[in-house]
Design a protein around this motif. Structure first.
Motif, PDB file in Angstrom:
ATOM      1  N   GLU A   1       0.830  -1.205   0.000  1.00 47.85           N
ATOM      2  CA  GLU A   1       0.000   0.000   0.000  1.00 47.85           C
ATOM      3  C   GLU A   1       0.864   1.255   0.000  1.00 47.85           C
ATOM      4  N   PHE A   2       1.997   1.223   0.720  1.00 49.24           N
ATOM      5  CA  PHE A   2       2.846   2.408   0.810  1.00 49.24           C
ATOM      6  C   PHE A   2       3.601   2.688  -0.488  1.00 49.24           C
ATOM      7  N   VAL A   3       3.534   1.786  -1.454  1.00 50.77           N
ATOM      8  CA  VAL A   3       4.029   2.058  -2.806  1.00 50.77           C
ATOM      9  C   VAL A   3       2.861   2.512  -3.673  1.00 50.77           C
ATOM     10  N   LEU A   4       1.775   1.774  -3.635  1.00 49.17           N
ATOM     11  CA  LEU A   4       0.638   2.054  -4.516  1.00 49.17           C
ATOM     12  C   LEU A   4      -0.037   3.393  -4.210  1.00 49.17           C
ATOM     13  N   ALA A   5      -0.284   3.691  -2.939  1.00 47.79           N
ATOM     14  CA  ALA A   5      -0.996   4.931  -2.586  1.00 47.79           C
ATOM     15  C   ALA A   5      -0.211   6.185  -2.984  1.00 47.79           C
TER      16      ALA A   5
ATOM     17  N   ILE B   1       0.324  10.748  -7.289  1.00 45.62           N
ATOM     18  CA  ILE B   1       1.002  11.613  -8.258  1.00 45.62           C
ATOM     19  C   ILE B   1       0.770  11.190  -9.701  1.00 45.62           C
ATOM     20  N   ASP B   2       0.060  10.064  -9.895  1.00 40.97           N
ATOM     21  CA  ASP B   2      -0.273   9.609 -11.249  1.00 40.97           C
ATOM     22  C   ASP B   2      -1.586   8.832 -11.202  1.00 40.97           C
ATOM     23  N   ALA B   3      -2.685   9.558 -11.385  1.00 41.29           N
ATOM     24  CA  ALA B   3      -4.015   8.951 -11.276  1.00 41.29           C
ATOM     25  C   ALA B   3      -4.260   7.862 -12.315  1.00 41.29           C
ATOM     26  N   ASP B   4      -3.492   7.856 -13.403  1.00 44.39           N
ATOM     27  CA  ASP B   4      -3.666   6.863 -14.463  1.00 44.39           C
ATOM     28  C   ASP B   4      -2.613   5.765 -14.414  1.00 44.39           C
TER      29      ASP B   4
END
Length: 184
Positions: A145-149, A154-157
């Motif tokens: 999660e601390f990578v994905l979130a 900073i990159d919604a796509d």
């Protein structure tokens, strides 16, 4: 910490055919002045040759994970994700990230041990590699999660090659009560 770092350093000549690639780098530290270390690492990444732009997320704190699992007794990690636009080959970029870690006192004595600085190459464009020294995308990124979130912030796509949209991966991870929490 969320911002774009401009570079004022002279750039080496680039091959005319070189196309910039978006790379994703996870940053983490749980020893020393974690925030200052992450800030310095981002500056050093931005100064690498053939790096055009670095955008970095705000930091998030996460519990340390050891070989035995999550540990409330180990120092907590401060994590962030940087989007790096580069013309460096992925193996060269990874080597330079390791050199930055070493310059900050990173040692590799204990797997998943405490770290002054940890820089993981999470993704490099849509490259998929199973080479021993260059696993892309990072094999455990979809579990963190601390990578994905921060990446999604900073990159919604954002898309993790071979795994899917980061937003979907994060939603799935958050919906499972036993989601593994591992360090970058």
């Amino acid at each position: 910490m969320s911002r774009t770092l401009a570079q004022d350093l002279p750039r080496p000549a680039r091959p005319a055919s070189a196309t910039p690639v978006a790379a994703v780098v996870a940053l983490g530290a749980n020893l020393g002045d974690r925030a200052a270390t992450l800030e310095q690492a981002v500056t050093e990444i931005a100064r690498l040759p053939l790096v055009d732009e670095v955008r970095v997320s705000d930091p998030v704190e996460s519990v340390a994970v050891t070989l035995e699992g999550p540990s409330d007794t180990a120092p907590a990690y401060l994590n962030a994700v940087a989007l790096v636009t580069t013309r460096l080959a992925p193996s060269v970029l990874l080597g330079m990230l390791h050199a930055i870690e070493s310059a900050h006192g990173r040692t590799r004595r204990v797997r998943w041990g405490d770290r002054t600085l940890d820089l993981d190459l999470i993704a490099y464009g849509d490259v998929v590699s199973s080479e021993a020294g260059l696993l892309l995308p990072h094999p455990r990124a979809a579990e963190r999660e601390f990578v994905l979130a921060p990446w999604l912030a900073i990159d919604a796509d954002a898309v993790l090659p071979g795994r899917g949209r980061v937003a979907d991966l994060l939603a799935r991870l958050r919906s499972t009560s036993e989601a593994p929490e591992a360090r970058a």
